[in-house]
Design an enzyme around this catalytic site. Sequence first.
Site, short mmCIF file in Angstrom:
data_model
loop_
_atom_site.label_atom_id
_atom_site.label_comp_id
_atom_site.label_asym_id
_atom_site.label_seq_id
_atom_site.Cartn_x
_atom_site.Cartn_y
_atom_site.Cartn_z
N PHE A 146 0.87 -1.18 0.00
CA PHE A 146 0.00 0.00 0.00
C PHE A 146 0.90 1.23 0.00
CE2 PHE A 146 -2.40 3.48 1.81
CZ PHE A 146 -3.59 3.39 1.10
N ASP A 200 9.50 2.75 1.14
CA ASP A 200 8.30 3.41 1.66
C ASP A 200 8.28 3.17 3.16
OD1 ASP A 200 5.79 4.14 2.55
OD2 ASP A 200 4.74 3.40 0.79
N LYS A 220 3.41 10.23 8.40
CA LYS A 220 2.79 9.75 9.64
C LYS A 220 3.46 10.29 10.90
CE LYS A 220 0.45 5.62 7.84
NZ LYS A 220 -0.94 6.01 8.11
#
Length: 390
Positions: free
Chosen positions: A137, A222, A251
Site C-alpha cells: 500500500f 516506503d 505519519k
Amino acid sequence: MTSHAFATDGLDACPYWPVFGPPQVMFVRGRGTELWDDGGRRYLDFLGGLAVTSLGHAHPAVAEAVAEQARTLLHVSNFFANPVATETAIAIDELLGGGGQVFFCNSGAEANEAAFKVARKFGGRGRHVVVSALGSFHGRTLAALAATGQPTKHEPFQPMPDGFRHVPFGDLDALAGALDPSVTAVLIEAVQGEGGVIPAPPGYLEGIRALCDERGVLMIADEVQTGLARTGRWFGFEHAGVRPDVVCLAKALGNGMPIGACWARRDVAQVLRPGDHGSTFSGTPIATAAARAVLAEMRRIDAPALARSAGERLTNLLLATPGVQSVRGLGLLLAAELDGRDSKVVATACLERGLVLNNVTPTALRLAPPLTVREEELDEAVAILKEVLA
C-alpha cells in the site's frame, strides 16, 4: 450509525465525503495513550491514528513548538527559505546517514509521488517503470494507487496510470524477472502495514538491494508507516542492514501535524531542476516546527528502544491471550492473528469497551500504540481484548 452521524445543527447529513465509512465515535481530547469522546468516556488508543501519534496525543514538546511557531511565522512561499525547515531537513538527513537532500510535502502519498518523479527523471526517457509488491500500500492518489499492489483497489478508477508493475512480496526470482530495461526503481515496504502487517522475509531486502545495484535501478523505501522508530529501529530497512537510494516518510514525522518528506541521495536529487516538482505547503514553518520537535524528542527518549521494549511486552501478553493464534510484526507495529474469528466484530467490541484498534485483515487485529505507552496501559489493553475474546 446513520448518514446523519455527527451532522452539524441545520444539516440533515454528515458533511464529509463517504470515503471512511460512518464515524463510530467523536473524539474531542487526547493525552498520551488516552482519548476522550464527546460524552467524556475514556479510551486507550492502540491504533495511534494509524501509527501517527508515536509520541502520544497532545505531547507538550510538540504542542509548544507548534504554538510558538504559530505566533512567529506560519508560512512563506518556496521562493524563500526558513530556518525551521532547513534544520528539520538536516536532522532527517543525519538520521539517514547523510549525503542526501529532502523534499517536504503533506502526506505519505505525496512523498511517494515525489519519489516516482525523481526516479523517472533519474532513469531518463524510456526508463520509467516502478516495480512494487503485491499486497503493498503506497497511498490513494492516482499514481500511488497504481503502485499499490492491490488490484481490487484499482478497479473503480481504471484506467490506472502507466508505468507500474507488481510482483509477489518476498519473491526475489519474480522481481529479478520483472527488472527489464524499462525499470527505473523498486519500491518496497519493510513491513506491509495495510497489507496485514507482514514483515519482509529474511534476506528479501538484502536481495532487493543487490538486484538494484546489479541492474542500476533505484531502491525506494516506503517508510511512511514503519519509519521513525515504529519497528524498533529508526527505519524498517535497518533491520536488514541495507541503505536505500530514496526514502519516503510521513505519519509519525509530525505526530499529528500533516507533513511528509522524501529523502534522496544527493546525486539522485540533483537530476531535478527548478519547476520539476513543488508544493505550496512544502516545508512550511508550522509543519516543520512540529517535525523538528518530534525528531528531537524521539532522540531524547531513545524511541527505538521504547518500541523494542514495549513491543516485546505486548507480543508476550498477546501470545498468552486465549483466542490469539499468533503475533507478527516488528517493534510496536503488530498484528494479532485470531483463531478464525471475525476481526471486525472483535475490533468493534473492543471499541465498545474503550480500546481503539483495527481489523487489518478479516482475521487479524493491528496494534500500533504510541511508543511512549506505559506498561500498565499495555496490561489494561490486553485485558480488554481478553475479555472480548472470552
